[in-house]
Scaffold this motif. Sequence first.
Motif, short mmCIF file in Angstrom:
data_model
loop_
_atom_site.label_atom_id
_atom_site.label_comp_id
_atom_site.label_asym_id
_atom_site.label_seq_id
_atom_site.Cartn_x
_atom_site.Cartn_y
_atom_site.Cartn_z
N ILE A 1 0.83 -1.20 0.00
CA ILE A 1 0.00 0.00 0.00
C ILE A 1 0.87 1.26 0.00
O ILE A 1 0.51 2.27 -0.61
N HIS A 2 2.02 1.18 0.66
CA HIS A 2 2.92 2.35 0.74
C HIS A 2 3.48 2.74 -0.63
O HIS A 2 3.97 3.85 -0.80
N GLU A 3 3.43 1.82 -1.59
CA GLU A 3 3.95 2.10 -2.93
C GLU A 3 2.84 2.45 -3.92
O GLU A 3 3.11 2.75 -5.08
N ALA A 4 1.60 2.41 -3.47
CA ALA A 4 0.46 2.56 -4.38
C ALA A 4 0.41 3.97 -4.97
O ALA A 4 0.66 4.96 -4.29
N ARG A 5 0.10 4.00 -6.25
CA ARG A 5 -0.16 5.28 -6.91
C ARG A 5 -1.68 5.50 -6.91
O ARG A 5 -2.45 4.57 -7.00
N GLY A 6 -2.11 6.73 -6.85
CA GLY A 6 -3.53 7.00 -6.80
C GLY A 6 -4.05 6.83 -5.38
O GLY A 6 -3.31 6.94 -4.41
N VAL A 7 -5.34 6.53 -5.26
CA VAL A 7 -5.99 6.45 -3.94
C VAL A 7 -6.28 4.99 -3.61
O VAL A 7 -7.03 4.31 -4.31
N THR A 8 -5.67 4.51 -2.53
CA THR A 8 -5.87 3.13 -2.07
C THR A 8 -6.32 3.15 -0.61
O THR A 8 -5.77 3.88 0.21
N LEU A 9 -7.31 2.33 -0.31
CA LEU A 9 -7.82 2.18 1.04
C LEU A 9 -7.52 0.76 1.51
O LEU A 9 -7.76 -0.20 0.78
N GLY A 10 -6.97 0.63 2.71
CA GLY A 10 -6.68 -0.69 3.26
C GLY A 10 -7.39 -0.88 4.59
O GLY A 10 -7.31 -0.01 5.46
N LEU A 11 -8.10 -1.99 4.75
CA LEU A 11 -8.80 -2.28 6.00
C LEU A 11 -8.39 -3.65 6.50
O LEU A 11 -8.48 -4.65 5.78
N ASP A 12 -7.94 -3.71 7.75
CA ASP A 12 -7.65 -4.98 8.42
C ASP A 12 -8.75 -5.17 9.46
O ASP A 12 -8.71 -4.59 10.55
N ILE A 13 -9.76 -5.96 9.09
CA ILE A 13 -11.00 -6.03 9.87
C ILE A 13 -10.91 -7.09 10.95
O ILE A 13 -10.54 -8.23 10.69
N GLY A 14 -11.25 -6.70 12.15
CA GLY A 14 -11.24 -7.64 13.28
C GLY A 14 -11.91 -7.00 14.47
O GLY A 14 -12.72 -6.07 14.34
N THR A 15 -11.59 -7.50 15.66
CA THR A 15 -12.14 -6.92 16.89
C THR A 15 -11.82 -5.43 16.94
O THR A 15 -12.61 -4.61 17.37
N ASN A 16 -10.62 -5.10 16.51
CA ASN A 16 -10.22 -3.71 16.34
C ASN A 16 -9.84 -3.57 14.86
O ASN A 16 -8.98 -4.29 14.38
#
Length: 611
Positions: A356-371
């Motif tokens: 994700i740190h190398e992504a060009r444009g707009v990227t959203l990352g979600l790590d879904i869990g208890t938190n």
Amino acid sequence: MGFIIEFEPVGLRIEAEPGQTIMQAARGMFNPESGGVSAPCGGKGLCGRCRVRLVEGQFSPPNETEKRLLGEKDLSEGYRLACQAVITGPAKVEIPPETLTGRQKLQVEGTKATVVPDPVVKRYNIPLKTTSVDYPYSIWQQVESFLFQNHGLSGLRIDPGLVGRVEVLAKDNPITISIRGSEITNAFPTGSRRKAVGLAVDLGTTKIAGFLVDLETGATLAADGILNPQISYGEDVISRLAYALEGEAQYGRITRVLREGLDRLLRALCNAADVVLEDVEEAVIVGNTAMHHLLLGLPVDQLARAPYVPAVTLPVEIKARELGLSMAFGAVAYLVPAVAGFVGGDHVAMILSSRIHEARGVTLGLDIGTNTEIVLALDGEMISCSCASGPAFEGAHIQQGMRAVDGAISRVEVGDGGFKLYYDTIGGSSPVGICGSGILDAVAGLYRAGVINYNGRLDTGHPRVRFNGERKTAEYVLVPSEESGSDRDVVITQKDISEIQLAKAAIAAGTKVLLGKAGLKVEDVERIIVAGAFGTHLRLESAITIGMLPNLPLERFQQVGNAAGAGARMILLSQTERRLAEKIARDIKYLELAAMPEFSNHFLSEMGFPE
């Protein structure tokens, strides 16, 4: 009205009547088909195999059968026999690993870790001569001389505990030594063909994933997962921090069970890969900030209250043996730095492996869990936040919720206006409850069918919706008792729907705050990375239907599995990736949602379902 009995680590809650034994109350849970507690004698009090441990509450006093089969020590530690202990009030019961027959479906694999191996630990073969009058050079002089002349290494150090071992091994024999930086951490006879192995761990609140990795080839030799043994002390990190703060003994206990669980996982991995424990020479552990602190025994008071500040955000290196890990004597455990109070090294590892740190444009990352951690990347700049989505996705706080074990409903299709319902269960067993992916499917399907309105209210006029007088709530019957594996209806209650609304609203609100800070709209997002165990198994259509994930074309989404575990392996294998992870942790900007009024506004507006 009966008493609520909660079973860990499966996360199942049942309503029991006074006078029932634990086994009678749980019924289908103890059926070998659906998993639960081992009871080879059929619950007759003959084998002693249905051991459970009372964590909270009380049962009837131990009877003579329990005294004979368990003994004074086990009884003093809270162990009881499920077929003998009688329920007298609400309780929390732990099913020990040796008693649990149903295995949870744990997400271990994720994006493939593809790096050129360049581990921090290196091995060198050292030819030695016997020290004599004619050759007056000690073992250590020979080692230093050889490494300097052939590899340019100098200024070596050694763990004192290894000195005697090396001298015994080195008598008239060439040895192979492992060096980490400038420290000798392991030694063994040359020619024994022993692999250099490392351990990568994704330390989650609910689950722990472990990977045994060949440090020379980068191959994963074994992978497995266990439930975090701290679950008995609380479903979420706040509960565990509160327990740890009750006193020194409590903190010691919650740290000890975690370390013991990690060592059991290490031993199981080594057995599976036929690897000698002493050949495991480096460990990398990623986890949320609370798990990181509780593992290390760091101060947590400041982590449990606003503004939720970590004790340390630097990388931590500690001898593996100090964490109770049965690795090489001088092996080191490296813990990836945290970003903030609720954004830990696991989030850093997820960003690293998904690039994700190398992504060009707009990227959203979600790590879904208890938190749930969310990161927004815009041409290399990253903003991150954490939202307390709660344990509902693990089946907690749901009337008949449970974790992803045999018998849990994991997929749901609603048809014919909610009159027909189709489902899958884990293991193909008769249903005894519902796990996170199942409850999400059910709520989304019932909303599409009009059985739930946009405010989350059940249609009390629907034939499958009834009012439960004891619980004073409406409920939809998913599975009638004659189809279930527990002789009782499996239902979704009005409160269950509210729990899902709370969880999904937190994630949606966090996403909107990040986008707002960057001056972006939902439609500007070009790619969405969905990570984590729950994120892997959820149905994207269901998550979009209830408004948990942005309403964007499915081709923009990518489910990457255990990306944190993949990142941990990359950090284990490559010094370059390790330095990059540290840079990500330093560079990422963090937003504390609790301090932002707009989060509360978005949260309230996201409680309803999209019209």
